[in-house]
Design a protein around this motif. Structure first.
Motif, short mmCIF file in Angstrom:
data_model
loop_
_atom_site.label_atom_id
_atom_site.label_comp_id
_atom_site.label_asym_id
_atom_site.label_seq_id
_atom_site.Cartn_x
_atom_site.Cartn_y
_atom_site.Cartn_z
N VAL A 166 0.86 -1.14 0.14
CA VAL A 166 0.02 0.06 0.05
C VAL A 166 0.66 1.14 -0.11
O VAL A 166 0.66 2.25 -0.81
CB VAL A 166 -0.85 0.03 1.32
CG1 VAL A 166 -1.76 1.51 1.17
CG2 VAL A 166 -1.92 -1.14 1.14
N SER A 223 -8.64 2.15 3.10
CA SER A 223 -8.34 1.30 1.65
C SER A 223 -9.46 0.72 1.44
O SER A 223 -9.55 0.36 0.17
CB SER A 223 -7.26 0.55 1.70
OG SER A 223 -7.75 -0.74 2.39
N LEU A 245 -5.33 2.80 -4.48
CA LEU A 245 -5.06 2.22 -3.12
C LEU A 245 -6.49 1.51 -2.78
O LEU A 245 -6.55 1.46 -1.30
CB LEU A 245 -4.54 3.28 -2.39
CG LEU A 245 -3.26 3.96 -2.79
CD1 LEU A 245 -2.76 4.93 -1.74
CD2 LEU A 245 -2.20 2.88 -2.69
#
Length: 322
Positions: A166, A223, A245
């Motif tokens: 991430v 997210s 993301l």
């Protein structure tokens, strides 16, 4: 010739009968689930109530065995090389599909070396920081990172973890440079963030929520596709302009390649029955998990798709864990 054929058929039937009977009687002894992550961690807290429910359905004990390691490799390898008789299952997940591209010489193929049985659920990742880090908002964090390239550290549970990917994607998308501080697990990474050693990390909702509610951590972004009901005031990465993301980390159950289809179907049926139990659903929800009703075909496709997805990203960003 007829005598030979009859004898051959009789021999085949004699060999096949015990195998068919074994499948019909399965499970005749306790079933083991390997969890390639530490005891009391997020994976462990998800699988134990599920295993307990499965035990009731299968009428046999379902034992959880923790085998943690970097990239979940050691435990997953043990699951891949176990006898294909249904008595050893493995908790697999998105981390396996990341590790396949991040680590050199992974001793198994997460796509080909398993009979994937069922997805359990998925959960979002939260970007959290200490309140005294000086980031009132996500925009504040990005501005600070651009002002001092490479000066801001972030902690993860290890190279190749979901949090690591991430943050690598975030750096690429936002045009910032951060310094990765990998730990041997999520617990020590979180502990150092709470202690002020590292200012921020990316962790699952279930690991962050208690500390966010107590004021020890501040959520900058999540997210998931939608805002989290547990933190409705916090924007998603997609809202902030980073749709790439939008990532939910998922987990499921797999068996060694070659496990008989009738056994795979029995395990899948036990998982699906568990995921219809309101009490279990409440437990998973408390862990920030949303259930996934995916059987063998769907779960196999999910594993294959994400292995390709993360492999392409790892290659594009030139990432390696070792």
């Amino acid at each position: 010739m007829r005598t030979f054929i009859a004898a051959a058929l009789a021999a085949f039937t004699a060999l096949a009968a015990p195998a068919a009977l074994a499948q019909a009687d399965w499970p005749a002894r306790p079933v083991k689930i390997i969890v390639p992550a530490p005891a009391a961690g997020p994976f462990d807290r998800i699988i134990r109530p599920l295993a307990q429910h499965m035990a009731g359905t299968l009428k046999q004990s379902v034992i959880v065995e923790n085998r943690p390691s970097a990239g979940n490799i050691v435990g997953t390898q043990a699951g891949a090389t176990a006898p294909a008789d249904g008595y050893t299952l493995t908790m697999t997940g998105m981390l396996n599909t990341i590790a396949q591209g991040m680590y050199e010489n992974v001793p198994f193929d997460i796509v080909k070396d398993f009979a994937h049985i069922a997805a359990i659920g998925e959960g979002a990742q939260w970007l959290v920081a200490r309140p005294d880090a000086g980031y009132g908002t996500f925009a504040d964090f990005v501005a600070a990172a651009k002002k001092e390239p490479g000066k801001i550290n972030y902690a993860t549970s290890g190279a190749g973890s979901t949090g690591h990917l991430v943050m690598e994607q975030l750096q690429h998308a936002a045009g910032v440079q951060l310094t990765h501080v990998p730990y041997k697990g999520g617990a020590p990474a979180l502990q150092d963030v709470l202690a002020g050693v590292v200012p921020l990390t990316v962790i699952p909702q279930n690991a962050a929520l208690m500390h966010v509610q107590s004021g020890k951590l501040k959520v900058l972004a999540v997210s998931s596709k939608e805002r989290s009901p547990a933190a409705p005031q916090v924007p998603t990465f997609q809202e902030l302009g980073y749709p790439q993301l939008t990532i939910n980390s998922w987990v499921g159950l797999s068996a060694p390649k070659g496990t008989p289809a009738p056994i795979v179907q029995k395990v899948n049926a036990a998982v699906q029955a568990a995921l219809r139990d309101p009490a279990l659903l409440k437990q998973l929800e408390s862990e920030g998990m949303v259930t996934l009703s995916a059987g063998p075909e769907q779960y196999t496709q999910l594993v294959r798709t994400d292995t390709e997805r993360w492999g392409q990203l790892v290659k594009a960003l030139n990432l390696k864990a070792n």
